[in-house]
Design an enzyme around this catalytic site. Structure first.
Site, mmCIF file in Angstrom:
data_model
loop_
_atom_site.group_PDB
_atom_site.id
_atom_site.type_symbol
_atom_site.label_atom_id
_atom_site.label_comp_id
_atom_site.label_asym_id
_atom_site.label_seq_id
_atom_site.Cartn_x
_atom_site.Cartn_y
_atom_site.Cartn_z
ATOM 1 N N ASP A 1 8.274 -0.100 2.808
ATOM 2 C CA ASP A 1 8.399 -0.705 1.469
ATOM 3 C C ASP A 1 9.871 -0.895 1.089
ATOM 4 O OD1 ASP A 1 8.567 2.066 1.472
ATOM 5 O OD2 ASP A 1 7.569 2.333 -0.464
ATOM 6 N N ARG A 2 10.718 0.090 1.434
ATOM 7 C CA ARG A 2 12.151 -0.035 1.141
ATOM 8 C C ARG A 2 12.747 -1.194 1.942
ATOM 9 N NH1 ARG A 2 14.523 5.759 2.402
ATOM 10 N NH2 ARG A 2 16.501 4.814 1.791
ATOM 11 N N ILE B 1 0.841 -1.202 0.000
ATOM 12 C CA ILE B 1 0.000 0.000 0.000
ATOM 13 C C ILE B 1 0.878 1.254 0.000
ATOM 14 C CG2 ILE B 1 -1.813 1.252 1.232
ATOM 15 C CD1 ILE B 1 -2.655 -1.510 2.426
#
Lengths: 205, 205
Positions: A74-75, A6
């Site tokens: 996310d990274r 997301i």
């Protein structure tokens, strides 16, 4: 298995190994009956999802101590999927992270393609040019499209080339950027590979 | 002598060796009675000024053949003032131009400080950090302000350092950027020096 990554403006979904993308406003999260494993950089949506039992936030299973506090999840998740290399995640921002044989070396954040195009146009109508993804980086630009491309993507590509590590391009603009990166691998499923590793490691299914 | 460097959002004025800046909307060009020598990247304003006899556009006295067609006149004029070096003009955009012993080698255009700050914030509220103008460039960032600064200014500074030429910083953000550039000279009057050279060469006064 359903996996969701997301973001701020959209959601990438991997369902039965099929990839799809929906905008946040079209994302019908309440009507999911199956278990969904997700990560989110969208704190407003994360809060809503935390009230739903079938939505499992994978962030809780990650050891964040190897990374810095404000680093996007996310990274971090994408980094789980490689042992040595540079991950270039080209979405609304372009994040660049370096892993040296299992150790996170650090990383940086540039603006994404769409954002930079708008930025140049907003600075001046004289800077309203499309980027040149075939730009030659071994000489200084002598025309406007190349001058803009070099000042944004040229500097980025030259920096990354100096690491002399395998380059993995991911994110929505990975394929668009590929011509600029020599020998780079495009892996649109990179973040989902990281999510699967976390699920396996945490024995969630 | 009155010199004007007309940009997209503001006008830099050098009058009797005194420097001032006004926004375009506050720029009272019609009430100037003295001769004003100017350059302009603002085509709407250039058109109005071309009807006034006492406003002399210096662009007509420049040999543009050494440069490319769409190159901003402000960049070309600044280049008249040096023989060898890199000019970094940090305004609403950051332009970087290289002169190698009298020859224009090419150049590139990045976004300006204000524009990039806004760009990052617009991408995500998680990227709302001020730039770190004391950033160390010899290691990869491990915090958000440094990651954003590196992805924009870090890449820029490292690229320019590789030219191994004298660096001249000019434009409204020259002093702000100076800590990032080792041994760079700040010259806020660079463009006016270029304008004076053109006036002398063309024997205008």
């Amino acid at each position: 298995m359903t996996l969701c990554d997301i973001g701020n403006s959209s959601v990438d979904i991997l369902e039965d190994e099929k990839l799809s993308k929906v905008t946040i406003s079209d994302f019908d999260f309440a009507n999911q009956s199956k278990t969904v494993y997700y990560i989110s950089v969208n704190s407003a949506l994360s809060e809503k999802l935390s009230t739903l039992n079938n939505w499992i936030n994978l962030e809780q299973y990650i050891d964040r101590t190897c990374y810095y506090e404000s680093m996007g999840i996310d990274r971090i998740v994408a980094l789980q999927s490689i042992n040595d290399g540079v991950i270039v995640d080209a979405g609304s921002a372009i994040t660049v992270d370096i892993v040296d044989y299992g150790n996170f070396e650090g990383g940086f954040i540039s603006a994404g393609l769409k954002a930079m195009r708008e930025t140049y146009v907003n600075i001046s109508p004289n800077l309203d040019y499309s980027f040149n993804f075939e730009l030659a980086l071994d000489k200084m630009p002598k025309n406007s499209p190349d001058a803009l491309t070099y000042g944004f993507l040229g500097l980025l590509v030259k920096e990354i080339a100096r690491y002399e590590k395998p380059i993995i391009l991911t994110g929505g603009d990975a394929l668009v950027l590929q011509p600029l990166f020599k020998n780079a691998l495009v892996d649109e499923l990179l973040i989902f590979k990281g999510m699967k590793q976390i699920i396996t490691k945490a024995k969630l299914c």
